[in-house]
Design a protein around this motif. Structure first.
Motif, PDB file in Angstrom:
ATOM      1  N   ALA A  12       0.983  -1.343  -0.173  1.00 16.16           N
ATOM      2  CA  ALA A  12       0.178  -0.055  -0.094  1.00 16.16           C
ATOM      3  C   ALA A  12       0.987   1.119   0.107  1.00 16.16           C
ATOM      4  O   ALA A  12       2.057   1.268   0.553  1.00 16.16           O
ATOM      5  N   ASP A  13       0.521   2.295  -0.645  1.00 18.87           N
ATOM      6  CA  ASP A  13       1.107   3.775  -0.597  1.00 18.87           C
ATOM      7  C   ASP A  13       0.477   4.349   0.377  1.00 18.87           C
ATOM      8  O   ASP A  13       1.152   5.346   1.039  1.00 18.87           O
ATOM      9  N   ILE A  14      -0.752   4.545   0.613  1.00 19.24           N
ATOM     10  CA  ILE A  14      -1.452   5.166   1.666  1.00 19.24           C
ATOM     11  C   ILE A  14      -2.428   4.237   2.353  1.00 19.24           C
ATOM     12  O   ILE A  14      -3.121   3.436   1.790  1.00 19.24           O
ATOM     13  N   VAL A  15      -2.432   4.174   3.837  1.00 15.27           N
ATOM     14  CA  VAL A  15      -3.433   3.387   4.364  1.00 15.27           C
ATOM     15  C   VAL A  15      -4.425   4.176   5.280  1.00 15.27           C
ATOM     16  O   VAL A  15      -3.745   5.166   6.177  1.00 15.27           O
ATOM     17  N   VAL A  16      -5.683   4.485   5.401  1.00 15.11           N
ATOM     18  CA  VAL A  16      -6.557   5.008   6.099  1.00 15.11           C
ATOM     19  C   VAL A  16      -7.307   3.950   6.880  1.00 15.11           C
ATOM     20  O   VAL A  16      -7.766   2.976   6.282  1.00 15.11           O
ATOM     21  N   ALA A  17      -7.754   4.479   8.134  1.00 16.55           N
ATOM     22  CA  ALA A  17      -8.204   3.349   9.044  1.00 16.55           C
ATOM     23  C   ALA A  17      -9.404   3.984   9.930  1.00 16.55           C
ATOM     24  O   ALA A  17      -9.098   5.055  10.291  1.00 16.55           O
ATOM     25  N   GLU A  18     -10.212   3.379  10.335  1.00 17.46           N
ATOM     26  CA  GLU A  18     -11.154   3.984  11.342  1.00 17.46           C
ATOM     27  C   GLU A  18     -10.561   3.399  12.577  1.00 17.46           C
ATOM     28  O   GLU A  18     -10.696   1.869  12.837  1.00 17.46           O
ATOM     29  N   GLY A  19     -10.074   4.189  13.575  1.00 18.02           N
ATOM     30  CA  GLY A  19      -9.703   3.718  14.970  1.00 18.02           C
ATOM     31  C   GLY A  19     -10.410   3.341  15.850  1.00 18.02           C
ATOM     32  O   GLY A  19      -9.953   3.117  16.990  1.00 18.02           O
ATOM     33  N   GLN A  20     -11.717   3.656  15.742  1.00 16.62           N
ATOM     34  CA  GLN A  20     -12.922   3.695  16.677  1.00 16.62           C
ATOM     35  C   GLN A  20     -12.621   2.285  17.691  1.00 16.62           C
ATOM     36  O   GLN A  20     -12.881   2.448  19.063  1.00 16.62           O
ATOM     37  N   SER A  21     -12.315   1.152  17.093  1.00 13.09           N
ATOM     38  CA  SER A  21     -12.471  -0.054  17.563  1.00 13.09           C
ATOM     39  C   SER A  21     -11.402  -0.127  18.585  1.00 13.09           C
ATOM     40  O   SER A  21     -11.641  -0.865  19.937  1.00 13.09           O
ATOM     41  N   ILE A  22     -10.350   0.778  18.662  1.00 10.36           N
ATOM     42  CA  ILE A  22      -9.538   0.557  19.804  1.00 10.36           C
ATOM     43  C   ILE A  22      -9.769   1.800  20.693  1.00 10.36           C
ATOM     44  O   ILE A  22      -9.615   3.045  20.561  1.00 10.36           O
ATOM     45  N   GLY A  23     -10.266   1.648  21.855  1.00  8.22           N
ATOM     46  CA  GLY A  23     -10.321   2.638  22.929  1.00  8.22           C
ATOM     47  C   GLY A  23     -11.521   3.268  22.885  1.00  8.22           C
ATOM     48  O   GLY A  23     -11.718   4.359  23.867  1.00  8.22           O
ATOM     49  N   ASN A  24     -12.336   3.446  21.816  1.00  5.51           N
ATOM     50  CA  ASN A  24     -13.469   4.278  21.872  1.00  5.51           C
ATOM     51  C   ASN A  24     -15.000   3.657  21.477  1.00  5.51           C
ATOM     52  O   ASN A  24     -14.908   2.531  20.863  1.00  5.51           O
ATOM     53  N   GLY A  25     -15.870   4.351  22.239  1.00  6.92           N
ATOM     54  CA  GLY A  25     -16.919   3.747  22.131  1.00  6.92           C
ATOM     55  C   GLY A  25     -17.779   3.793  20.847  1.00  6.92           C
ATOM     56  O   GLY A  25     -17.445   4.541  19.920  1.00  6.92           O
ATOM     57  N   LEU A  26     -18.989   3.332  20.610  1.00  7.25           N
ATOM     58  CA  LEU A  26     -19.915   3.224  19.623  1.00  7.25           C
ATOM     59  C   LEU A  26     -20.223   4.682  19.161  1.00  7.25           C
ATOM     60  O   LEU A  26     -20.317   5.342  18.092  1.00  7.25           O
ATOM     61  N   ASN A  27     -20.801   5.361  20.193  1.00 12.65           N
ATOM     62  CA  ASN A  27     -21.151   6.785  20.023  1.00 12.65           C
ATOM     63  C   ASN A  27     -22.021   7.243  18.969  1.00 12.65           C
ATOM     64  O   ASN A  27     -22.055   8.397  18.603  1.00 12.65           O
ATOM     65  N   PHE A  28     -22.844   6.235  18.569  1.00 18.42           N
ATOM     66  CA  PHE A  28     -23.923   6.615  17.333  1.00 18.42           C
ATOM     67  C   PHE A  28     -23.030   7.126  16.175  1.00 18.42           C
ATOM     68  O   PHE A  28     -23.604   7.871  15.538  1.00 18.42           O
ATOM     69  N   GLY A  29     -21.881   6.933  16.005  1.00 15.77           N
ATOM     70  CA  GLY A  29     -21.163   7.164  14.918  1.00 15.77           C
ATOM     71  C   GLY A  29     -20.157   8.234  14.974  1.00 15.77           C
ATOM     72  O   GLY A  29     -19.593   8.693  14.105  1.00 15.77           O
ATOM     73  N   GLY A  30     -20.011   9.055  16.156  1.00 18.67           N
ATOM     74  CA  GLY A  30     -18.910   9.988  16.583  1.00 18.67           C
ATOM     75  C   GLY A  30     -19.139  10.421  17.744  1.00 18.67           C
ATOM     76  O   GLY A  30     -20.129  10.501  18.470  1.00 18.67           O
ATOM     77  N   PRO A  31     -17.900  10.972  18.234  1.00 14.83           N
ATOM     78  CA  PRO A  31     -16.637  11.294  17.491  1.00 14.83           C
ATOM     79  C   PRO A  31     -15.794   9.913  17.629  1.00 14.83           C
ATOM     80  O   PRO A  31     -15.706   8.926  18.567  1.00 14.83           O
ATOM     81  N   TYR A  32     -15.053   9.708  16.478  1.00 15.61           N
ATOM     82  CA  TYR A  32     -14.450   8.655  16.225  1.00 15.61           C
ATOM     83  C   TYR A  32     -12.703   8.959  15.731  1.00 15.61           C
ATOM     84  O   TYR A  32     -12.583  10.313  15.959  1.00 15.61           O
ATOM     85  N   VAL A  33     -11.895   8.168  15.454  1.00 16.77           N
ATOM     86  CA  VAL A  33     -10.457   8.863  15.031  1.00 16.77           C
ATOM     87  C   VAL A  33      -9.928   7.894  13.869  1.00 16.77           C
ATOM     88  O   VAL A  33     -10.024   6.940  13.735  1.00 16.77           O
ATOM     89  N   GLY A  34      -9.671   8.868  12.871  1.00 14.52           N
ATOM     90  CA  GLY A  34      -9.220   8.588  11.756  1.00 14.52           C
ATOM     91  C   GLY A  34      -7.623   8.270  11.724  1.00 14.52           C
ATOM     92  O   GLY A  34      -6.752   8.958  12.345  1.00 14.52           O
ATOM     93  N   LEU A  35      -7.209   7.082  11.205  1.00 12.38           N
ATOM     94  CA  LEU A  35      -5.597   6.950  11.002  1.00 12.38           C
ATOM     95  C   LEU A  35      -5.312   7.048   9.704  1.00 12.38           C
ATOM     96  O   LEU A  35      -5.914   6.812   8.815  1.00 12.38           O
ATOM     97  N   PHE A  36      -3.943   7.637   9.492  1.00  9.42           N
ATOM     98  CA  PHE A  36      -3.601   8.144   8.284  1.00  9.42           C
ATOM     99  C   PHE A  36      -2.146   7.839   8.023  1.00  9.42           C
ATOM    100  O   PHE A  36      -1.367   8.305   9.058  1.00  9.42           O
ATOM    101  N   ALA A  37      -1.710   6.843   7.387  1.00  8.79           N
ATOM    102  CA  ALA A  37      -0.328   6.497   6.963  1.00  8.79           C
ATOM    103  C   ALA A  37       0.067   6.400   5.682  1.00  8.79           C
ATOM    104  O   ALA A  37      -0.726   6.104   4.947  1.00  8.79           O
ATOM    105  N   THR A  38       1.343   6.601   5.550  1.00  7.50           N
ATOM    106  CA  THR A  38       2.072   6.642   4.014  1.00  7.50           C
ATOM    107  C   THR A  38       3.535   6.219   4.112  1.00  7.50           C
ATOM    108  O   THR A  38       4.040   6.033   5.010  1.00  7.50           O
ATOM    109  N   ARG A  39       3.845   6.290   2.995  1.00  5.13           N
ATOM    110  CA  ARG A  39       5.540   6.183   2.936  1.00  5.13           C
ATOM    111  C   ARG A  39       6.266   7.506   3.201  1.00  5.13           C
ATOM    112  O   ARG A  39       5.540   8.527   3.055  1.00  5.13           O
TER     113      ARG A  39
END
Lengths: 506, 445, 121
Positions: free
Chosen positions: B254-281
């Motif tokens: 992959a050149d860019i990876v984006v992920a939803e980080g909610q599963s780690i440490g964060n509740g469902l909260n009806f859709g937010g707030p969540y945390v976006g992960l962004f990684a690249t080369r």
């Protein structure tokens, strides 16, 4: 006579020696989790899986990942030690202009954690989340009533996301009437997100000049308005902490050119309950729930940036729309006319809960008092500091007081030095060098949640520092801070050879 | 009013210091036509007790995920969050601080952001990561924008496995940036279908693994095809826990990876707030949107951290910024980091294995219900099933019996009315699974 | 050496123009932390942004003072951007361009004119 035991009077000492560990008394020196070593450790106890992953074949991750683990006591220590290196609203007045660092009520935190809000899924059957949609509808009602606007889009996740939402609605409205336009006008004093957002949406950004008294130059606005202008983006109260006196005329000129008036609502705190943006001719305005309605800033987010919209823009609001029908509440995920969607789900529900709890706590009477006290506190600071420091503009300010660095001329002390010296006195620095339209700006916003005592404590400290600067004690400033967890940091080194992660072990 | 410290006497004294007769004098710049003298028509203030009562009444109208059998996924997942996570993020110094622009008094925030970036880079198998985005969907849209900057091309090809709401978010952003989006039709197992659509104008291909139907895919060949054509491969991950069991996107090219980080440490909260992960080369570091925290030293040579490369951001570049984003998801990133520190590699692998095991158990139980077909060939902790009838009414019927059965695909996009997306996590019990299968059997019979 | 109002300098040798930013510009930017030089072979037009220079506090486009084709870029700047502060008008050149119209260089300010221009800022 009893003569043994510990001495009860401190001995005189000459100098402060460095500690042997890097700690400073209660302030511990703390390494990175990657240096603590827990490569085969975990702080959770999980059940054994009943079935394996043999069905996944070579999709299984075999190589080491590189994530250390800590037991629960080590985790608490690590993060509590880190926390003690941070300044916080709960510690002292946090005068960051344009950021509205007000008290965060803990009732709001408690409410956001009710299982009925925190433990519900965005896509579970709508019949099982009627209270959640009702809460969004009630929040919408408060926001619409306070602004006088007919519609609100809740989903934007922060102020800049709200700006994007508002400009997309404006663009959609122009496209719908076959009149796509090219330019967006932004005053020179605007926050950087305004031109960034307009450029992102594909508009050419043109600056509007500012008058000597810190307001939009009407003549320049009129000269730059034209048939290809899509919108103006004006912050009101503006980033100089001033109300745009001619705002109604600004709106009239804008509308007569066929453009829309986007208002950056970052400073809504100063006027909530006293002025409704609809009465000023605003077409779209984002509201930073983390500013005006006190959801926590959390070290840089999460925020929330709902956007109120006028009749002309409401038909283009992004999905989802709240529908209140005979069978109760529902969310329409694909309404006709919507310009699209801002994010995967329905917005920052956790922030909606906190903001509504905040609004209900204050009520219509308390919210008006919020604006009045915020403005009173800022003017009080301005009155106390103006005899020594140079106020950028005369006349009353709104929620924040703006000073220039003219009063520091000849002292050898800069705005930055002065701000860093405030750290040593226990306060977070004010906003520096913003807005860009005055020299060496110092922007002080106390908010309404500061007591008279704390305001005086702050003003006394600033005035003492000011006399130190003027009496030639530049050394106190040039090297400041001396008493913080760290001294000034080398930002050049960080940017020239960026190190953005801890190197892998070994 | 309990949050307002000024007394009437304070206000009078302060007005005297200012030299104003009344607070109205401070609002003189407001045009007379817009001055409101009376109160806005909304309820008056309430005490803590009353507010709590109102809010609890609203909360009581919702059925919490933890109240019974629960199988929703599709971009948000119910996991157990250790108690210490929520305790730490509520410390005043984290909760009530601002963006760390004054690094001397914000090392707590900066150090955890540096730890977060390191964890995200390791987890995704990439070289660099930013300090978080609003959520996974907005991170995906920003990734597409970044790919157009890197390649100076303006077409994005989306696989039929990309979450429809992510595709919608990308579409909205792309439409204004002049980026053409070629979205393939929803497909349970055809991430590689993007390869045929790559041409000389393609800036990026966007695939998701596990995809919205739960299918896990080795994207190595897709990466090679994209890169051979001068395009970037963006991999979307909506269930971050999967990275504890599945090959990392980085290892697959992959050149860019984006992920939803909610599963780690964060509740469902009806859709937010969540945390976006962004990684690249590393070579694309300066094209990356969002905040970055970097290591440096202070004036005495001690290690410290600062926000860096901020000239890319809108404060300085204004209309030339890489993105208009001004904030990250700080506190959610902190929750992520604390939970990940508690898990460690050992705990994360155990957690992922447990999720996968529960999903296999669920698939076995549902696959045995007459008329139900398992559609997903290889899954982590969620999969798609086809029912003999439309899924939405079945889900409503089961909700009436206390089982939240999953997400009908029709909730996300048109077509595939009979398809139901179901997920299991470590919170799912054997009894939940048995109840679901039994009741589904009853509703379908 | 000739200068532009955007603070680039040009030195012409034959039909090859060496281009950099002036000492004034380097000083105004502060500590330079990153330089993006143009790709070799790229055709540039006078006035186009063709390189980027970043300091901790500012990021600026560098505009091509002349039209032509980029024949060489100063790779050393990517590893040692501080050269721009140390030696802006010599070793820290950004790129060499084969000019299509040498008259464009002649039309720019000489050092005296540039210094007079700086005095007006």
């Amino acid at each position: 006579m009893q003569s043994v035991g510990r001495p009860t009077q401190p001995q005189a000492v000459s100098a402060t020696p460095d500690t042997l560990t890097g700690a400073r008394g209660l302030l511990q020196d703390e390494v990175l989790i990657f240096e603590l070593g827990g490569w085969d450790k975990t702080g959770v106890d999980l059940a054994e899986p009943e079935l394996d992953a043999s069905d996944l074949g070579d999709l299984v991750r075999v190589e080491p990942i590189g994530l250390p683990g800590l037991s629960e006591p080590e985790t608490l220590r690590h993060y509590v030690r880190l926390s003690q290196k941070n300044h916080a609203i709960d510690l002292a007045l946090y005068p960051l202009g344009s950021c509205t660092m007000k008290h965060n009520p803990r009732l709001n935190e408690k409410m956001a954690r009710l299982a009925g809000f925190a433990d519900i899924h965005p896509l579970q059957p709508q019949s099982t989340v009627q209270g959640a949609i009702e809460l969004m509808d009630e929040l919408s009602h408060w926001l619409k009533t306070l602004t006088g606007m007919p519609a609100v889009a809740l989903s934007p996740k922060a102020g800049a996301h709200g700006e994007l939402c508002g400009l997309l609605a404006i663009r959609a409205a122009h496209v719908a009437r076959g009149d796509a336009r090219k330019r967006v006008l932004v005053p020179t004093s605007a926050h950087g997100t305004n031109p960034a957002t307009a450029a992102f949406v594909g508009y050419l950004v043109e600056e509007i000049a500012q008058t000597d008294d810190g307001r939009v130059d009407l003549g320049d606005l009129e000269a730059k308005l034209g048939p290809d202008v899509a919108a103006i983006m004006v912050t009101n109260p503006n980033t100089c902490g001033l109300f745009e006196r001619d705002v109604i005329e600004i709106a009239r000129l804008t509308h007569s050119a066929g453009a829309y008036f986007y208002c950056d609502g970052a400073n809504f705190n100063a006027i909530v309950g006293r002025v409704r943006p609809a009465d000023l001719g605003v077409d779209a305005m984002h509201i930073n729930l983390h500013k005006t309605f006190s959801t926590p800033h959390g070290g840089g987010g999460p925020g929330a940036g709902p956007v109120v919209l006028s009749e002309a823009l409401a038909p283009y609001a992004p999905a989802p729309w709240i529908v209140h029908g005979e069978d109760g509440y529902s969310l329409d995920e694909a309404p006709a006319g919507a310009f699209g969607r801002m994010c995967a789900f329905h917005g920052q529900m956790g922030m909606f809960v906190r903001a509504l709890a905040y609004m209900k706590s204050h009520g219509t009477d308390g919210l008006r008092q919020v604006a009045e006290d915020a403005v009173l506190n800022a003017n009080y600071i301005k009155a106390r500091l103006s005899p020594v420091m140079s106020a950028a503009f005369t006349g009353p300010c709104m929620h924040e007081a703006l000073f220039t660095d003219a009063w520091l001329e000849g002292t050898g002390v800069t705005t930055l030095d002065f701000a860093k010296a405030m750290i040593d006195e226990g306060f977070h620095p004010m906003t520096m060098y913003f807005p860009l339209v005055v020299h060496g700006a110092m922007l002080i916003e106390p908010t309404e949640t500061e007591s008279r005592n704390e305001l005086d404590r702050f003003c006394d400290a600033v005035l003492k520092l000011a006399s130190a600067a003027r009496s030639g004690d530049a050394d106190r400033f040039k090297g400041a801070p001396f008493h913080a967890p760290l001294r000034r940091l080398d930002e050049t080194r960080a940017a020239r050879k960026p190190v953005l992660k801890c190197p892998p072990p070994g | 009013m309990r949050y307002l410290p000024l007394t009437t006497a304070d206000r009078t004294d302060m007005l005297a210091v200012i030299g104003a007769a009344s607070v109205d004098d401070l609002f003189v710049d407001v045009p007379a036509a817009a001055r409101r003298t009376g109160l806005v028509s909304l309820p008056a203030h309430e005490g803590e007790l009353e507010v709590e009562r109102d809010m609890m009444a609203l909360a009581a109208k919702n059925r919490a995920a933890g109240a019974g059998p629960f199988f929703c996924g599709a971009g948000a997942y119910r996991h157990h969050v250790p108690a210490s996570v929520d305790h730490i993020i509520q410390r005043s110094e984290f909760l009530t601080s601002y963006t760390p622009y004054q690094p001397e008094i914000a090392q707590g925030t900066l150090q955890y952001l540096f730890e977060f970036q390191t964890q995200v880079a390791a987890l995704t198998g990439m070289e660099v990561a930013n300090a978080s985005m609003y959520d996974g969907s907005t991170a995906a849209a920003e990734a597409v924008m970044m790919a157009t900057r890197v390649t100076r091309r303006s077409k994005a090809v989306l696989s039929g496995g990309v979450h429809p709401h992510y595709a919608g978010t990308i579409d909205t952003m792309a439409s204004v940036a002049g980026v053409e989006v070629v979205a393939q039709d929803p497909a349970v197992d055809n991430e590689a279908g993007v390869i045929a659509a790559i041409d000389a104008d393609t800036a990026c291909v966007v695939v998701q693994t596990p995809n919205v139907f739960g299918t896990a895919t080795d994207v190595t060949a897709i990466a090679a095809a994209a890169q051979a054509a001068g395009a970037l491969l963006i991999v979307v991950v909506t269930e971050t826990v999967s990275l504890g069991l599945l090959k990392s996107p980085g290892a697959m090219g992959a050149d860019i990876v984006v992920a939803e980080g909610q599963s780690i440490g964060n509740g469902l909260n009806f859709g937010g707030p969540y945390v976006g992960l962004f990684a690249t080369r590393e070579k694309y570091m300066r094209q990356m949107p969002g905040r970055l925290c970097g290591e440096t030293v202070d004036a005495e040579g001690r290690r410290g951290f600062v926000l860096t490369l901020s000239t890319r951001e809108q404060h300085i570049r204004r209309d030339k910024a890489t993105s208009n984003i001004c904030t990250n998801s700080g506190l959610c990133a902190l929750a992520f980091t604390i939970h990940m520190s508690l898990l460690g590699e050992k705990g994360l692998r155990q957690l992922a294995a447990l999720n996968h095991s529960k999903a296999r158990q669920l698939a076995a139980a549902l696959g045995a219900v007459p008329g139900v077909e398992i559609l997903t060939p290889r899954f982590f902790n969620e999969f798609a099933i086809r029912l003999p009838v439309a899924a939405a009414p079945v889900v409503e019927a089961l909700a009436g019996q206390g089982v939240i059965a999953g997400v009908p695909f029709s909730r996300l996009a048109g077509g595939m009315d009979n398809v139901l997306l179901v997920a299991a996590t470590e919170t799912t019990t054997t009894s939940d699974i048995e109840t679901f299968a039994r009741m589904l059997n009853g509703v379908l019979a | 050496m000739r200068f532009t109002k955007d603070h680039e300098w040009v030195e012409l040798s034959g039909d090859i123009a060496t281009i950099g930013i002036s000492a004034y510009a380097a000083n105004a930017l502060g500590d330079v932390v990153f330089v993006e030089t143009p790709e070799i072979g790229k055709a540039v037009k006078a006035g186009d942004g063709f390189a980027v220079v970043e300091s901790v506090k500012a990021a600026s486009d560098v505009y091509a003072p002349v039209s032509g084709e980029v024949v060489e870029a100063n790779g050393a700047l990517s590893d040692t951007p501080e050269m721009v502060n140390q030696d802006p008008e010599k070793d820290a050149w950004f790129a060499k361009v084969r000019v299509s119209d040498p008259a464009e260089v002649e039309a720019l300010m000489d050092r005296d004119a540039y210094e007079a221009f700086l005095a007006t800022l």
